[in-house]
Structure formats: structure tokens, C-alpha cells
Design a protein around this motif. Sequence first.
Motif, PDB file in Angstrom:
ATOM      1  N   LEU A   1      44.774  42.407  -9.186  1.00  0.00           N
ATOM      2  CA  LEU A   1      45.335  41.690 -10.333  1.00  0.00           C
ATOM      3  C   LEU A   1      46.643  40.997  -9.952  1.00  0.00           C
ATOM      4  CD1 LEU A   1      45.576  40.988 -13.368  1.00  0.00           C
ATOM      5  CD2 LEU A   1      46.642  43.231 -13.692  1.00  0.00           C
ATOM      6  N   LEU A   2      47.519  41.715  -9.271  1.00  0.00           N
ATOM      7  CA  LEU A   2      48.799  41.144  -8.852  1.00  0.00           C
ATOM      8  C   LEU A   2      48.596  39.954  -7.914  1.00  0.00           C
ATOM      9  CD1 LEU A   2      50.849  44.412  -8.204  1.00  0.00           C
ATOM     10  CD2 LEU A   2      51.206  42.772 -10.057  1.00  0.00           C
ATOM     11  N   GLN A   3      47.653  40.079  -6.988  1.00  0.00           N
ATOM     12  CA  GLN A   3      47.396  38.998  -6.044  1.00  0.00           C
ATOM     13  C   GLN A   3      46.864  37.757  -6.740  1.00  0.00           C
ATOM     14  OE1 GLN A   3      44.742  40.876  -3.247  1.00  0.00           O
ATOM     15  NE2 GLN A   3      46.404  41.790  -2.047  1.00  0.00           N
ATOM     16  N   LEU A   4      45.929  37.955  -7.671  1.00  0.00           N
ATOM     17  CA  LEU A   4      45.370  36.819  -8.410  1.00  0.00           C
ATOM     18  C   LEU A   4      46.450  36.106  -9.227  1.00  0.00           C
ATOM     19  CD1 LEU A   4      41.912  38.020  -9.802  1.00  0.00           C
ATOM     20  CD2 LEU A   4      42.332  36.279  -8.067  1.00  0.00           C
ATOM     21  N   CYS A   5      47.264  36.892  -9.923  1.00  0.00           N
ATOM     22  CA  CYS A   5      48.321  36.303 -10.751  1.00  0.00           C
ATOM     23  C   CYS A   5      49.359  35.587  -9.891  1.00  0.00           C
ATOM     24  CB  CYS A   5      48.986  37.382 -11.603  1.00  0.00           C
ATOM     25  SG  CYS A   5      47.946  37.967 -12.965  1.00  0.00           S
ATOM     26  N   GLN A   6      49.637  36.137  -8.727  1.00  0.00           N
ATOM     27  CA  GLN A   6      50.590  35.481  -7.822  1.00  0.00           C
ATOM     28  C   GLN A   6      50.039  34.144  -7.336  1.00  0.00           C
ATOM     29  OE1 GLN A   6      51.404  37.401  -3.982  1.00  0.00           O
ATOM     30  NE2 GLN A   6      53.579  36.978  -4.298  1.00  0.00           N
ATOM     31  N   GLN A   7      48.756  34.115  -7.009  1.00  0.00           N
ATOM     32  CA  GLN A   7      48.122  32.883  -6.557  1.00  0.00           C
ATOM     33  C   GLN A   7      48.152  31.798  -7.635  1.00  0.00           C
ATOM     34  OE1 GLN A   7      44.175  34.009  -5.337  1.00  0.00           O
ATOM     35  NE2 GLN A   7      44.911  35.296  -3.652  1.00  0.00           N
ATOM     36  N   LYS A   8      47.999  32.207  -8.884  1.00  0.00           N
ATOM     37  CA  LYS A   8      47.945  31.255  -9.984  1.00  0.00           C
ATOM     38  C   LYS A   8      49.301  31.051 -10.652  1.00  0.00           C
ATOM     39  CE  LYS A   8      43.074  32.242 -10.942  1.00  0.00           C
ATOM     40  NZ  LYS A   8      42.551  30.899 -10.628  1.00  0.00           N
TER      41      LYS A   8
ATOM     42  N   LYS B   1      32.940  44.803  -6.776  1.00  0.00           N
ATOM     43  CA  LYS B   1      32.912  43.361  -6.969  1.00  0.00           C
ATOM     44  C   LYS B   1      32.815  43.004  -8.450  1.00  0.00           C
ATOM     45  CE  LYS B   1      30.405  39.195  -5.542  1.00  0.00           C
ATOM     46  NZ  LYS B   1      29.254  38.657  -4.764  1.00  0.00           N
ATOM     47  N   GLN B   2      32.042  43.798  -9.189  1.00  0.00           N
ATOM     48  CA  GLN B   2      31.917  43.577 -10.632  1.00  0.00           C
ATOM     49  C   GLN B   2      33.248  43.805 -11.347  1.00  0.00           C
ATOM     50  OE1 GLN B   2      29.721  46.499 -12.883  1.00  0.00           O
ATOM     51  NE2 GLN B   2      28.865  44.946 -14.231  1.00  0.00           N
ATOM     52  N   LEU B   3      33.951  44.876 -10.966  1.00  0.00           N
ATOM     53  CA  LEU B   3      35.244  45.171 -11.583  1.00  0.00           C
ATOM     54  C   LEU B   3      36.262  44.072 -11.284  1.00  0.00           C
ATOM     55  CD1 LEU B   3      35.534  49.010 -10.871  1.00  0.00           C
ATOM     56  CD2 LEU B   3      35.068  47.902 -13.067  1.00  0.00           C
ATOM     57  N   LYS B   4      36.275  43.619 -10.034  1.00  0.00           N
ATOM     58  CA  LYS B   4      37.199  42.546  -9.666  1.00  0.00           C
ATOM     59  C   LYS B   4      36.829  41.247 -10.371  1.00  0.00           C
ATOM     60  CE  LYS B   4      38.866  44.229  -5.209  1.00  0.00           C
ATOM     61  NZ  LYS B   4      39.037  43.935  -3.762  1.00  0.00           N
ATOM     62  N   GLY B   5      35.532  41.053 -10.627  1.00  0.00           N
ATOM     63  CA  GLY B   5      35.089  39.877 -11.373  1.00  0.00           C
ATOM     64  C   GLY B   5      35.615  39.890 -12.802  1.00  0.00           C
ATOM     65  N   LYS B   6      35.645  41.071 -13.418  1.00  0.00           N
ATOM     66  CA  LYS B   6      36.196  41.187 -14.777  1.00  0.00           C
ATOM     67  C   LYS B   6      37.684  40.851 -14.775  1.00  0.00           C
ATOM     68  CE  LYS B   6      32.956  44.692 -16.481  1.00  0.00           C
ATOM     69  NZ  LYS B   6      32.811  46.076 -17.007  1.00  0.00           N
ATOM     70  N   ILE B   7      38.396  41.343 -13.765  1.00  0.00           N
ATOM     71  CA  ILE B   7      39.821  41.037 -13.643  1.00  0.00           C
ATOM     72  C   ILE B   7      40.020  39.529 -13.477  1.00  0.00           C
ATOM     73  CG2 ILE B   7      41.877  41.321 -12.214  1.00  0.00           C
ATOM     74  CD1 ILE B   7      41.275  43.850 -13.665  1.00  0.00           C
ATOM     75  N   SER B   8      39.208  38.917 -12.639  1.00  0.00           N
ATOM     76  CA  SER B   8      39.322  37.474 -12.385  1.00  0.00           C
ATOM     77  C   SER B   8      39.081  36.666 -13.652  1.00  0.00           C
ATOM     78  CB  SER B   8      38.319  37.051 -11.302  1.00  0.00           C
ATOM     79  OG  SER B   8      38.588  37.703 -10.076  1.00  0.00           O
ATOM     80  N   ASP B   9      38.102  37.088 -14.447  1.00  0.00           N
ATOM     81  CA  ASP B   9      37.811  36.372 -15.698  1.00  0.00           C
ATOM     82  C   ASP B   9      39.001  36.438 -16.658  1.00  0.00           C
ATOM     83  OD1 ASP B   9      35.294  35.723 -14.779  1.00  0.00           O
ATOM     84  OD2 ASP B   9      34.277  37.352 -15.834  1.00  0.00           O
TER      85      ASP B   9
END
Length: 236
Positions: free
Chosen positions: A172-179, A131-139
Motif C-alpha cells: 500500500l505504501l509503495q503504491l501510494c508513493q508511486q502515485k 495477488k488477489q489481496l494486492k489487487g484489492k489494495i491497488s483498486d
Amino acid sequence: MSKQRSPKIEDFAYDFLQSHYRAAYTATSIKVKQNVQTRADKQVDALFLFDTVDNSPFCAALVTASSSGLANLLTRYKKNGLSKWRFLTAFLALIGIGFLLKAIVHWAIAAGIAVAAALALFILHSVLEKKQLKGKISDLVDNVDSFPANEKWLGISISSLTFRNNDLARHLLQLCQQKGIGILTVGQRAKVVLMQEPKALHSRGENFIANYILPEEPEAKPQNGKKGPDSNLKVA
């Protein structure tokens, strides 16, 4: 013998995106501005500015500053997965709880409780670390998304192979696709790979270029009273 410099996304993305926009929007005159300050006091690594066929100003933002951090996160996760600290904390919990309980309950019960507690701690540690690693990606993705532009790009100096069988890269790909953020990578072969295209924003009446502080340029005198190219790129 001098060590060969690894390819950097900054060395390839500018030419790639200019070619991309010439083909996608038939843009004939694309201005590239590097290290541009926003009116919100942030800095984007590069802007690509041009007029579309309907004479509307178009602005694309490229962010490469987070390339090193992202590349390290994705590569390390690809090679090693989560950290080995999970095993150490689980082992210490197993020994500690077993030692404390052996004088209170039967050794078999103490061992069972210790194993269950160690397993639970291992799972909890794994979940929290991921969760911490994914949080860094999200930031990092949120930072790219914060720049106002018709299209937004994230550039990473990393091999596209790192994205295979990599849960963190998939996130990362999913987040970027969403945004609606596009992703470009360049690896050791110095080849730019378009991992994901951005989703263009075409807001009527909104000039994204006005959100940036661009250096003033001397205006070319138009011939025969006609407007020169990119006449709509002036900042209000």
C-alpha cells in the motif's frame, strides 16, 4: 456500561489537514467541503480549498470511504497472514492424487508425485491469493488517484503499528508513493499519524477545483474595492 466508540479518521483528519496546510502553505483561509460530487459523477469525502501565497487556487482531496475495507484487509493479514484454505487444498490434493496413483505405480512413486503436486498447489494457491489481496489494495488506491487535486490523501482508521512487518501494508505504501498519495492513520489512542506525505501537483493554468460541483456561496462584499480571501476558488 456502553461500549466506547473507536476513533475514526473522519473525526481527526479535517483539523489535522487544516493545521498542516496553514503551516506548509501559510494558508489563512481554508474552506473544507464534505461529500463533494465531481463532474465525472464520483464523490470525494472532503476537499480542502485555499489560495497559495502567489494567489493560485489549491485543492486537496481526502478519501476516507475505503477506510474500513483497507483496515480489515491490513489487520487480518497482519494477524493471520494468508488463509488456512491453502493447507486444506494441498492436503486434499495429497490424499486424492496418492489414492489415484497407488493402484497404477509403486506406492513410493505415488507418494512422491502426490507430495510434489500438493506442494505445487500450495505455492500456487499462496501466490494467487496474495495477488488477489494486492489487487484489492491497488483498486482502492486507484480510486483515490482518480480524484483531480493538487494533493491527494488516503485516511485510514487503523493503528500505525499494523504497518510494521506487514507485506500488504508495505505494498500500500509503495503504491501510494508511486502515485503521490499521502496517508493518514488514527488508532485507538486517537492520535493522527502522518504515514506518508503526498506529492503536490502544480499544473500551470489548471484549476483542479473546476472538476467539482461546489455549492454556491453568497459572496462577501470586498472592502475598499479589494478582492476578498479565496477569490480564485470560484468554479468555472
